[in-house]
Design a protein around this motif. Structure first.
Motif, PDB file in Angstrom:
ATOM      1  N   TYR A  53       0.839  -1.205   0.000  1.00  0.00           N
ATOM      2  CA  TYR A  53       0.000   0.000   0.000  1.00  0.00           C
ATOM      3  C   TYR A  53       0.881   1.265   0.000  1.00  0.00           C
ATOM      4  N   ARG A 144     -15.619  -9.672 -10.128  1.00  0.00           N
ATOM      5  CA  ARG A 144     -14.293  -9.181 -10.473  1.00  0.00           C
ATOM      6  C   ARG A 144     -13.510 -10.435 -10.836  1.00  0.00           C
ATOM      7  N   MET A 171     -10.756 -19.167  -1.765  1.00  0.00           N
ATOM      8  CA  MET A 171     -10.998 -17.824  -1.259  1.00  0.00           C
ATOM      9  C   MET A 171     -12.032 -17.086  -2.092  1.00  0.00           C
ATOM     10  N   ASN A 208     -11.468  -9.499   4.066  1.00  0.00           N
ATOM     11  CA  ASN A 208     -10.473  -8.419   4.020  1.00  0.00           C
ATOM     12  C   ASN A 208     -10.548  -7.685   5.363  1.00  0.00           C
ATOM     13  N   ARG A 224      -7.658 -11.969   5.562  1.00  0.00           N
ATOM     14  CA  ARG A 224      -6.670 -11.334   4.651  1.00  0.00           C
ATOM     15  C   ARG A 224      -6.740  -9.811   4.736  1.00  0.00           C
TER      16      ARG A 224
HETATM   17  C1  LIG Z   1      -6.916  -5.892  -1.593  1.00  0.00           C
HETATM   18  C2  LIG Z   1      -7.515  -7.182  -1.226  1.00  0.00           C
HETATM   19  C3  LIG Z   1      -7.625  -7.561   0.120  1.00  0.00           C
HETATM   20  C4  LIG Z   1      -7.329  -6.606   1.262  1.00  0.00           C
HETATM   21  O1  LIG Z   1      -8.366  -5.646   1.318  1.00  0.00           O
HETATM   22  P1  LIG Z   1      -8.392  -4.483   2.402  1.00  0.00           P
HETATM   23  O2  LIG Z   1      -9.698  -3.826   2.188  1.00  0.00           O
HETATM   24  O3  LIG Z   1      -7.240  -3.592   2.095  1.00  0.00           O
HETATM   25  O4  LIG Z   1      -8.255  -5.118   3.743  1.00  0.00           O
HETATM   26  C5  LIG Z   1      -8.055  -8.848   0.394  1.00  0.00           C
HETATM   27  N1  LIG Z   1      -8.385  -9.701  -0.611  1.00  0.00           N
HETATM   28  C6  LIG Z   1      -8.323  -9.358  -1.905  1.00  0.00           C
HETATM   29  C7  LIG Z   1      -8.722 -10.338  -2.949  1.00  0.00           C
HETATM   30  C8  LIG Z   1      -7.902  -8.087  -2.262  1.00  0.00           C
HETATM   31  O5  LIG Z   1      -7.863  -7.729  -3.560  1.00  0.00           O
END
Ligand SMILES: *Cc1c(COP(=O)(O)O)cnc(C)c1O
Length: 385
Positions: A53, A144, A171, A208, A224
């Motif tokens: 980031y 996506r 995932m 996320n 993640r």
């Molecule tokens: C960017 C991303 C994340 C992390 O997302 P954040 O909102 O930054 O926590 C997790 N999984 C995938 C597939 C992503 O593209």
């Protein structure tokens, strides 16, 4: 001197006009905090795509590995190889998949693909040696990346299409987790439960950063997080519990005064309403201080909002007029003279101004502000690495 040296960036002479301080201890603390939000059996991975980031893969990955992180996700092959250079024993997955041309190099470095489509699956099924790890991304409504429900069914009807592939994780990715009340969260959750159950015994990864805050239903075997590690807001409209990690500041080049009625900057879009003390600072849109931060003269300002801000100590100093590629004018009239005389720097964000507020001031999000910081910042890392 070898010819190659001619292609290297010029050595920086003298002091930098932009500084970015990254607190690796706060980063590690944020990872541990996110880890504490899910159960003991749930692994907390880290997303360090786009050069962590914008903050630096080479510093961020080892600091997170030291905190206990064992799995890293990046977007592209090059980021995966850079991560491998600095962490030896973690798993590394490439979210955007690995192009066949890069397969040999990434496999040699134990960098693994996230497989999102039937053609990718067909390639890796043939290419992989027994036991080669990969992850399989299934789409649960974001449209996506990811295999569709019918792709998953087709795959399971013909198990041989998996070849030697042993998915380490299945995932999926949430589209609306930043809004906890959004009905899409539950819809995606039930779709993920249904589709992932077709891969019995394979670990599941769904949340996320914002997903971590949605609670245990969303955690599965691995979370993640990305943005929350770096201290920015993951969830809308709630207080942000994360520790700030990044601080950005710009050097003041000169201070001038201009009288009421004069204009400032390109397009003469700002006419001063009072005698004004102006600090000209060495930052512009080339540094990811977006043009939409301008105090006037850009489309975003048509909505009546006031534009970007800096801070000198506790005093907020508004951007005046259009900012340019390398320079920005701040109105410092309200900073007491004795404080102004001693100030070399204007904070852009990180202390008095949160990353998220700075992002809102130019109509974007913390993610974009961080990932577009540009290369002119002198980066300074605090704490363990
Ligand atoms: C960017 C991303 C994340 C992390 O997302 P954040 O909102 O930054 O926590 C997790 N999984 C995938 C597939 C992503 O593209």
């Amino acid at each position: 001197m070898s010819r190659n040296n001619l292609l290297e960036p010029a050595t920086v002479v003298g002091a930098s006009n932009l500084k970015l301080t990254v607190n690796l201890d706060a980063l590690a603390e944020n990872w541990r905090f996110l880890d504490s939000l899910s159960g003991k059996d749930v692994e907390t991975a880290a997303v360090i795509k786009a050069n962590a980031y914008g903050l630096g893969i080479e510093q961020v990955a080892p600091a997170l590995a030291k905190a206990g992180c064992r799995t890293f996700y990046v977007a592209i092959e090059e980021e995966g190889l850079r991560t491998r250079n600095v962490v030896d024993d973690a798993q590394i997955f490439i979210l955007n998949g690995i192009h066949p041309d890069a397969a040999k190099k990434t496999a040699a470095q134990r960098v693994s693909p996230v497989i999102s489509s039937r053609p990718q699956l067909n390639f890796w099924a043939k290419y992989s040696k027994p036991g080669t790890p990969c992850a399989i991304h299934i789409d649960t409504g974001m449209n996506r990346l990811g295999l569709s429900a019918s792709d998953v069914d087709a795959l399971l009807e013909d198990q041989s299409s998996l070849g030697n592939l042993v998915p380490e994780f299945v995932m999926s990715h949430l589209a609306c987790a930043d809004d906890p009340e959004h009905p899409k969260n539950r819809e995606q959750l039930s779709s993920f439960e249904k589709l992932s159950s077709k891969f019995p015994g394979i670990k599941r990864s769904f949340a996320n950063s914002a997903g971590v805050f949605l609670g245990a239903d969303y955690h599965f075997e691995q979370t993640r997080p990305g943005i929350a590690l770096y201290g920015a807001e993951a969830v809308n409209n709630v207080p942000n519990p994360m520790k700030p990690v990044v601080f950005a500041a710009v050097r003041i080049l000169q201070i001038r005064t201009a009288s009421k009625g004069k204009t400032v900057g390109y397009g003469a879009s700002c006419t001063l309403k009072r005698p004004t003390k102006i600090a000209i600072a060495s930052v512009g849109y080339a540094d990811g201080f977006h043009r939409a931060m301008s105090g006037s003269g850009v489309p975003l300002r048509g909505d009546g909002s006031s534009g970007g801000l800096g801070a000198i100590g506790n005093h907020l100093v508004p951007v005046i007029g259009r900012l340019s590629m390398d320079l920005t004018a701040f109105d410092v009239s309200d900073v007491p003279d004795n404080e102004l005389e001693q100030s070399e720097w204007i904070e852009l964000f990180g202390n008095r101004i949160s990353i998220d507020d700075a992002a809102r001031n130019c109509g974007t999000i913390g993610y974009e502000l961080l990932t577009s910081l540009g290369s002119r910042y002198k980066r300074n890392y605090l704490g363990t690495s």
